[in-house]
Scaffold this motif. Structure first.
Motif, PDB file in Angstrom:
ATOM      1  N   GLN A 559      64.416  35.524   3.940  1.00 18.50           N
ATOM      2  CA  GLN A 559      64.785  34.388   4.784  1.00 18.50           C
ATOM      3  C   GLN A 559      66.239  34.395   5.249  1.00 18.50           C
ATOM      4  OE1 GLN A 559      64.073  30.865   2.521  1.00 18.50           O
ATOM      5  NE2 GLN A 559      65.645  31.305   0.988  1.00 18.50           N
ATOM      6  N   ILE A 560      67.117  35.207   4.641  1.00 19.73           N
ATOM      7  CA  ILE A 560      68.494  35.220   5.132  1.00 19.73           C
ATOM      8  C   ILE A 560      68.580  35.865   6.519  1.00 19.73           C
ATOM      9  CG2 ILE A 560      69.430  35.257   2.799  1.00 19.73           C
ATOM     10  CD1 ILE A 560      70.282  38.141   3.278  1.00 19.73           C
ATOM     11  N   MET A 561      67.506  36.517   6.976  1.00 19.14           N
ATOM     12  CA  MET A 561      67.465  37.038   8.351  1.00 19.14           C
ATOM     13  C   MET A 561      67.117  35.949   9.350  1.00 19.14           C
ATOM     14  SD  MET A 561      65.424  40.663   8.196  1.00 19.14           S
ATOM     15  CE  MET A 561      63.837  39.826   8.146  1.00 19.14           C
ATOM     16  N   ALA A 562      66.603  34.823   8.858  1.00 20.64           N
ATOM     17  CA  ALA A 562      65.891  33.894   9.727  1.00 20.64           C
ATOM     18  C   ALA A 562      66.771  33.096  10.671  1.00 20.64           C
ATOM     19  CB  ALA A 562      65.057  32.932   8.879  1.00 20.64           C
ATOM     20  N   LYS A 563      68.024  32.848  10.298  1.00 21.42           N
ATOM     21  CA  LYS A 563      68.799  31.911  11.102  1.00 21.42           C
ATOM     22  C   LYS A 563      70.218  32.393  11.336  1.00 21.42           C
ATOM     23  CE  LYS A 563      68.575  29.301   6.785  1.00 21.42           C
ATOM     24  NZ  LYS A 563      67.469  30.021   6.211  1.00 21.42           N
ATOM     25  N   GLY A 564      70.739  32.015  12.488  1.00 19.89           N
ATOM     26  CA  GLY A 564      72.137  32.271  12.786  1.00 19.89           C
ATOM     27  C   GLY A 564      72.462  33.630  13.359  1.00 19.89           C
ATOM     28  N   HIS A 565      71.509  34.560  13.398  1.00 22.56           N
ATOM     29  CA  HIS A 565      71.817  35.915  13.843  1.00 22.56           C
ATOM     30  C   HIS A 565      71.349  36.133  15.286  1.00 22.56           C
ATOM     31  CE1 HIS A 565      72.850  36.695   9.741  1.00 22.56           C
ATOM     32  NE2 HIS A 565      71.627  36.450   9.330  1.00 22.56           N
ATOM     33  N   HIS A 566      72.198  36.827  16.041  1.00 24.57           N
ATOM     34  CA  HIS A 566      71.887  37.126  17.442  1.00 24.57           C
ATOM     35  C   HIS A 566      71.893  38.637  17.625  1.00 24.57           C
ATOM     36  CE1 HIS A 566      71.733  36.680  21.787  1.00 24.57           C
ATOM     37  NE2 HIS A 566      72.733  37.540  21.887  1.00 24.57           N
TER      38      HIS A 566
END
Length: 745
Positions: A559-566
């Protein structure tokens, strides 16, 4: 501000105040204020406590009920700005709400034991009197290096040897030699943290019309921040789809708050999210914000705390613990990913940082901004009731469009044994790799496999201190417990039957998925992004950079991939076990699963190339899957909200968990059953349990649980205080109270 002087009927020498100490004890202690000392409310003080000397905060007037002869004097008023009235009110409110002592909450605000110690000093250098008076001994040789050092010190400011060497482009030995011959003199100065201030005048990115409209509303809330008695500060929900540019929008609000010389706190749910956010912030404002999270060293925590309390740090980005720090000029709080369950602390003091942020804004009379693409039901309900304002960004920024989401019905997929990638997904991956685009595979399970058992006798590797299986981490050659951290080397033989070569992994984790990917796509460059492989923001920043440089073809993670990354070239997301979060009977299971999968899906197609998302599921007709496929977020939230309302569950009802724990299983059970017998017999108040917790043993502690359910209008804190007062709890047993629980394990 209440007067701290005694009334005329009392002796002038009997001036006393109440002091709150960062200890788990009830109330405050009275101390005498020595003549000539001014102890204002909020002053940080050093006081005697038994045989120790402790640091605390002046909380207000004493009640004069203690004989003056029994009082001890305050030792010292510490040289820090007073803690604001707003924070002292928050500490008292939080203590009452969570049923903790105010001193326990104060400990979070004071944060680190060394922060209030006398400042560290370092050795610095100044030009000597002979240099300043231009009476240098003719026998002293004046080299070019020495002249450069004296030129640097011409402004009269003391500088360290390292700073002098760097500025004068010379070596420390030159400085040592100049000191010996009397050209320089040593002085001792306080060590201060060096902070580059954000430039609020620096222009940001060009905003779309929708972004401009949204930012103008947020800015208006700050400009109309009138701190009158009846003023109710606004809470604004910034509702935007993934990739809509929400961060750039609230950066405009930050710029306005900076122009007003206010401090700004941005709360992020996880350290892992800070890397790309910090990069974005630095590009916008030309300087780094101050960080506050558990990954800081003790020295960094001390220095950062001092910078915050001194008002030097203007923008602070942090995890939930940053909320209680003593900001002297806090004027704006932003809670990014407000729905994230990481904002709920479930160790020590149970609290939700999002909710406490709203309380702090209300007490301090300043605005709070909540940000999410997948809002919590609590926020949705407050918007509907008119308690929160809302600003919407319904479309992605620029030419990007939302990805197409499809379900793969795993009931009909022909899968090879110990394979986890469906054939349909494999074909989609091959197509993306052929055109040079990137793929993300999501499986919310760390390690290689969640369970290891013996094929011979059926023995399962279990944690000795918890009711949980040991997770296989093949890359590290260990098995570990994800609840308490117990770790051993992966056994070669069965601990029960002692057979060799019979231990087998059951089920997939991200490491096992990576193994399958490498077998099927041997030429693809892969990487794993999980909390046990990415433990520092620097490691996350490095991996993000590799993705942006297209040095990774397939990113596999949790889940650390799930948010905030572009990731501009990421066009395919595959969710390996979309049903994983729907089991277990958790109140928020459907809501959390929708939020997580929606965020994961949102990583695809954020730039010029359109994105695709495949959900591998055995329940394609489930409401969560249907909402994701159709994009009907609001309808899903509305249906989930109605279901909660009918059953009187949060946010329409109140829940409080009681967790009884201790080393002695009999004492724990006896205490839990005693609580069960004395439950509050009140109308529309229900108590479930006692029963052994699903994790009945955690870190060697036996655990039982009770759950209180009540109408929203009930004062559950009063009910709980009365209930708990009826049961004698043994010293070796703890009863923890979790108001508004998120976990039911």
């Amino acid at each position: 501000m209440p007067s701290l002087r005694a009334t005329p009927s009392r002796k002038d020498s009997d001036n006393r105040v109440s002091v709150l100490l960062p200890l788990p004890i009830k109330g405050t202690y009275d101390y005498r204020v020595p003549l000539g000392m001014l102890a204002l409310p909020g002053s940080f003080v050093s006081v005697p406590f038994g045989k120790r000397e402790l640091k605390g905060v002046v909380w207000g007037e004493a009640d004069y009920s203690v004989d003056a002869k029994k009082l001890k004097d305050i030792n010292e008023i510490l040289n820090f700005p007073c803690m604001t009235k707003e924070l002292r009110q928050l500490i008292d409110w939080a203590a009452s709400y969570t049923l903790n002592s105010p001193g326990t909450i104060l400990r979070m605000a004071m944060s680190t034991s060394t922060a209030l110690d006398k400042p560290l000093t370092l050795t610095a250098y100044l030009s000597s009197e002979m240099v300043r008076n231009k009476k240098i001994d003719s026998r002293i040789k004046m080299t070019a290096s020495r002249k450069r050092i004296l030129d640097v010190l011409f402004d009269g400011l003391p500088r360290s040897a390292a700073d002098l060497s760097r500025r004068a482009k010379t070596t420390p030995s030159v400085i040592s030699g100049m000191t010996k011959v009397g050209l320089l003199k040593k002085v001792h100065i306080e060590k201060n943290i060096s902070i580059s201030q954000p430039n609020y005048k620096k222009l940001g990115k060009i905003l779309s019309p929708a972004q401009k409209t949204a930012s103008s509303i947020l800015v208006a809330a700050i400009n109309h921040n009138k701190k009158t008695k009846d003023f109710i500060p606004p809470v604004t929900f910034l509702d935007g789809v993934t990739g809509s540019g929400k961060t750039e929008v609230y950066f405009e609000a930050i710029a306005v708050a900076l122009a007003k010389h206010q401090q700004i706190l941005v709360l992020l749910p996880e350290i892992a999210l800070t890397a790309q956010w910090l990069m974005q912030f630095t590009q916008r404002f030309g300087a780094m914000p101050l960080e506050w999270h558990s990954d800081l060293t003790n020295t960094q925590r001390r220095d950062n705390w001092r910078a915050i309390v001194g008002g030097y740090a203007k923008v602070i980005v942090g995890a939930r613990s940053a909320l209680f720090l003593p900001y002297p000029t806090l004027g704006l709080i932003i809670v990014d990913e407000e729905h994230d369950s990481s904002f709920k602390q479930e160790e020590g003091i149970f609290y939700n940082a999002r909710d406490m942020a709203i309380v702090r804004g209300h007490l301090g009379k300043f605005p709070v901004i909540l940000v999410s693409a997948t809002p919590s039901l609590e926020t949705v309900t407050n918007v509907k009731l008119g308690r929160y304002n809302t600003v919407c960004l319904p479309e992605r920024h620029g030419s990007a469009i939302l990805p197409k989401i499809s379900a793969i019905d795993m009931r009909y997929e022909k899968m090879e044994k110990t394979n986890w990638l469906a054939p349909v997904l494999q074909v989609a991956i091959e197509k993306k790799l052929l055109v040079g685009e990137q793929v993300m595979l999501f499986l919310n399970r760390r390690g290689y496999a969640p369970l290891t058992l013996c094929r011979s006798c059926g023995h399962r590797l279990k944690c000795p201190d918890c009711t949980s299986w040991l997770v296989d981490h093949k890359l590290q050659g260990i098995v570990s417990c994800h609840h308490c951290g117990f770790t051993i080397h992966s056994p070669k033989e069965c601990p029960e039957c002692e057979m060799t070569g019979t231990m087998v992994a059951c089920g997939p984790g991200v490491e096992r998925l990576s193994e399958e990917v490498l077998n099927k796509f041997p030429n693809a460059r892969t990487a794993i992004m999980a909390s046990d492989t990415i433990q520092r923001p620097s490691a996350m920043a490095s991996l993000v950079e590799q993705m942006q440089k297209r040095e990774i073809d397939i990113l596999i993670g949790t889940q650390i991939m799930a948010k905030g990354h572009h990731f501009p070239y990421l066009t395919l997301v595959g969710v390996i076990d979309a049903d994983l979060g729907l089991s277990g009977g958790d109140l928020r299971a459907a809501e959390r699963t929708f939020q997580l999968l929606h965020q994961v899906a949102g990583r695809a197609g954020r730039a010029l190339h359109p994105g695709e998302v495949f959900l591998q599921t055995f329940r394609p007709k489930d409401a969560v899957m249907q909402a994701l496929i159709s994009g009907a977020r609001d309808q899903f939230l509305s249906a989930e909200s109605e279901d909660r309302r009918v059953h009187g569950m949060p946010p329409y009802g109140r829940l409080v968990a009681l967790i009884v724990s201790g080393r002695n299983s009999r004492e724990v059970e006896t205490t839990a059953r005693a609580l069960g017998r004395t439950y509050p017999n009140l109308e529309k108040v229900f108590v479930f349990g006692p029963a052994p917790a699903p994790l009945s043993i955690l870190r060697g502690q036996h655990r039982w649980r009770l759950l209180l359910k009540a109408e929203r209008t009930k004062n559950v804190q009063v009910i709980l205080r009365n209930w708990l007062s009826k049961v004698r709890v043994p010293n070796r047993v703890r009863v923890k109270v979790d108001v508004d629980p998120y976990s039911f394990l």
